[in-house]
Design a protein around this motif. Sequence first.
Motif, PDB file in Angstrom:
ATOM      1  N   ARG A  39      21.321  17.736  24.979  1.00 25.34           N
ATOM      2  CA  ARG A  39      22.531  17.706  24.098  1.00 25.34           C
ATOM      3  C   ARG A  39      22.538  16.444  23.279  1.00 25.34           C
ATOM      4  NH1 ARG A  39      27.925  20.163  25.784  1.00 25.34           N
ATOM      5  NH2 ARG A  39      29.334  19.516  24.212  1.00 25.34           N
ATOM      6  N   SER A  40      22.611  15.505  23.694  1.00 19.82           N
ATOM      7  CA  SER A  40      22.495  14.069  22.993  1.00 19.82           C
ATOM      8  C   SER A  40      21.419  14.062  21.975  1.00 19.82           C
ATOM      9  CB  SER A  40      22.463  12.793  24.010  1.00 19.82           C
ATOM     10  OG  SER A  40      23.646  12.746  24.654  1.00 19.82           O
ATOM     11  N   HIS A  41      20.338  14.383  22.565  1.00 18.48           N
ATOM     12  CA  HIS A  41      19.309  14.284  21.326  1.00 18.48           C
ATOM     13  C   HIS A  41      19.398  15.059  20.516  1.00 18.48           C
ATOM     14  CE1 HIS A  41      17.086  12.606  24.909  1.00 18.48           C
ATOM     15  NE2 HIS A  41      16.094  12.435  23.970  1.00 18.48           N
ATOM     16  N   HIS A  42      20.055  16.306  20.643  1.00 16.81           N
ATOM     17  CA  HIS A  42      20.079  17.205  19.413  1.00 16.81           C
ATOM     18  C   HIS A  42      21.274  16.767  18.492  1.00 16.81           C
ATOM     19  CE1 HIS A  42      17.545  20.842  20.099  1.00 16.81           C
ATOM     20  NE2 HIS A  42      18.061  20.739  21.143  1.00 16.81           N
ATOM     21  N   LEU A  43      22.329  15.986  19.130  1.00 19.22           N
ATOM     22  CA  LEU A  43      23.440  15.433  18.178  1.00 19.22           C
ATOM     23  C   LEU A  43      22.979  14.380  17.352  1.00 19.22           C
ATOM     24  CD1 LEU A  43      26.239  16.061  20.665  1.00 19.22           C
ATOM     25  CD2 LEU A  43      26.269  17.135  18.642  1.00 19.22           C
ATOM     26  N   ASP A  44      22.070  13.529  18.190  1.00 15.41           N
ATOM     27  CA  ASP A  44      21.634  12.477  17.491  1.00 15.41           C
ATOM     28  C   ASP A  44      20.789  12.817  16.314  1.00 15.41           C
ATOM     29  OD1 ASP A  44      20.887  10.235  20.456  1.00 15.41           O
ATOM     30  OD2 ASP A  44      22.760  10.771  19.310  1.00 15.41           O
ATOM     31  N   ARG A  45      19.858  13.736  16.457  1.00 15.07           N
ATOM     32  CA  ARG A  45      18.985  14.280  15.367  1.00 15.07           C
ATOM     33  C   ARG A  45      19.821  14.736  14.236  1.00 15.07           C
ATOM     34  NH1 ARG A  45      14.407  18.012  15.007  1.00 15.07           N
ATOM     35  NH2 ARG A  45      15.549  19.528  15.779  1.00 15.07           N
TER      36      ARG A  45
END
Lengths: 272, 272
Positions: A39-45
């Motif tokens: 989740r965090s990786h997708h949001l950051d990206r």
Amino acid sequence: MLNVIRPDGNGVSATDRGVAYGDGLFETIRMRGRQAVLRSHHLDRMVADAGRLGIPVERSDLDAEISRSGRDMVSEYGDGDWVLKLVLTRGDGGRGYRWPVECEPNLIVTSSPMPMLPPSGGVVAAFSQFPLTVNPRLAGIKSLNRLEQVMASREFTGEEFELIMANADGQLLEGTRTNLIVRMEGEWVTPPVESLAVAGVMRQYALECLRAAGHTIQEQVIPPALLSSCGLRGLYLVNSVVGIVAVRRLGSVDLPVDDGLETICDPLKTLE
Amino acid sequence: MLNVIRPDGNGVSATDRGVAYGDGLFETIRMRGRQAVLRSHHLDRMVADAGRLGIPVERSDLDAEISRSGRDMVSEYGDGDWVLKLVLTRGDGGRGYRWPVECEPNLIVTSSPMPMLPPSGGVVAAFSQFPLTVNPRLAGIKSLNRLEQVMASREFTGEEFELIMANADGQLLEGTRTNLIVRMEGEWVTPPVESLAVAGVMRQYALECLRAAGHTIQEQVIPPALLSSCGLRGLYLVNSVVGIVAVRRLGSVDLPVDDGLETICDPLKTLE
């Protein structure tokens, strides 16, 4: 405020810049029940790429939409796996290619069932004949300009899980919908972000896991000869939906298969 | 049958491949009343490009839509000039980038007022800093993948009419929304289709006119030095909406301006 478009609504404006020019980006997120993998990786990206394209968006708005979709889809998928897609366009307006001073981006939210995952033991892949071109200023961005991947995908015959694309020099870059990670004797090799059309979130997470476990990573484009060399220990295709998939045959060449990367990297640990 | 989407309707499906991947193409047509400038050229180009992308479409359906739009817009524009845009997408469906066996393309029809045309005497242009990459398999196609033109267009300051884009080697290819035709002493020079992101209909018509009038055309990418050489007689920007526009200054260099190309080539003769 983000203007959110859901499938049960009125659709996308006929003059939305996402339709007109592919002026936007997207994330494809594996969901399990209400939770998102990476989740965090997708949001950051998504926030970083939107920034590169100059599309204003708040991470908290995207996060809220993931949560909302999670709730909305419980009746359909329960605790099971499904796929959430977020498409962010620059919205309407502007003069031709020039965008408006005040952009009102649209977020299109759609869901789909989880695809079947290949059995263990590895998959068959083939080389695409369609060249991949990467604008250095747009490298790695999962923009809506995906016509090259669409055209390469014509070559699927039903036999192969993925088609591997190369640049004009024949150096291997990525699959139509996956990134490549190569295990060699003593090190791992993957093309650098600046050479890629799409730098996937799963690729990034796998590299983080490898580095955390003390492995050496060489970031370079992949000469085809590397994949038939005696130092090869395995070729992996990675993306957020399928996770990590080993390739047992590429074209006419059988490759060694091991579960080394899956042992080091388990994206299901990132559910939140 | 073509599924036609008009601005007063329900919009575009949230899962249309045109939104998702820029999987489609478009034509921007100058209209005068009910008639279209370069009508046959636009129809031919749209059918040819749809063929290259594998999107099924009938020329007669597109022609009928131009006529219908002509009738629909009489109340708004009378006999005056306006702009018709036709966007053809591959429609919905398929698995990811892979398209469905049976495609149901969507044609999105929109109109807009004619933009103001620059006064005679030539315009100011500047060099874009954003590189243009062209996939050789997609060269010339006016596809919906236009993010590079969008990003280059950020550089407009209000002073210049157009930004000229170059490839990675610095060779000039085209403007963000126009093609380049150079008049040299003794010959005309324009980049070949295979080097271009978009090979415009106006470019094609201008070349036809030049050839019919016995002029020599050299098809090559344009080294910037050519435009400051003593053999230069003029630099023209061309597209279907603005027609032919001479450049009087490019960057910091004043260029010779003549109406040579407009004398040889009048697109308004092609109204039908």
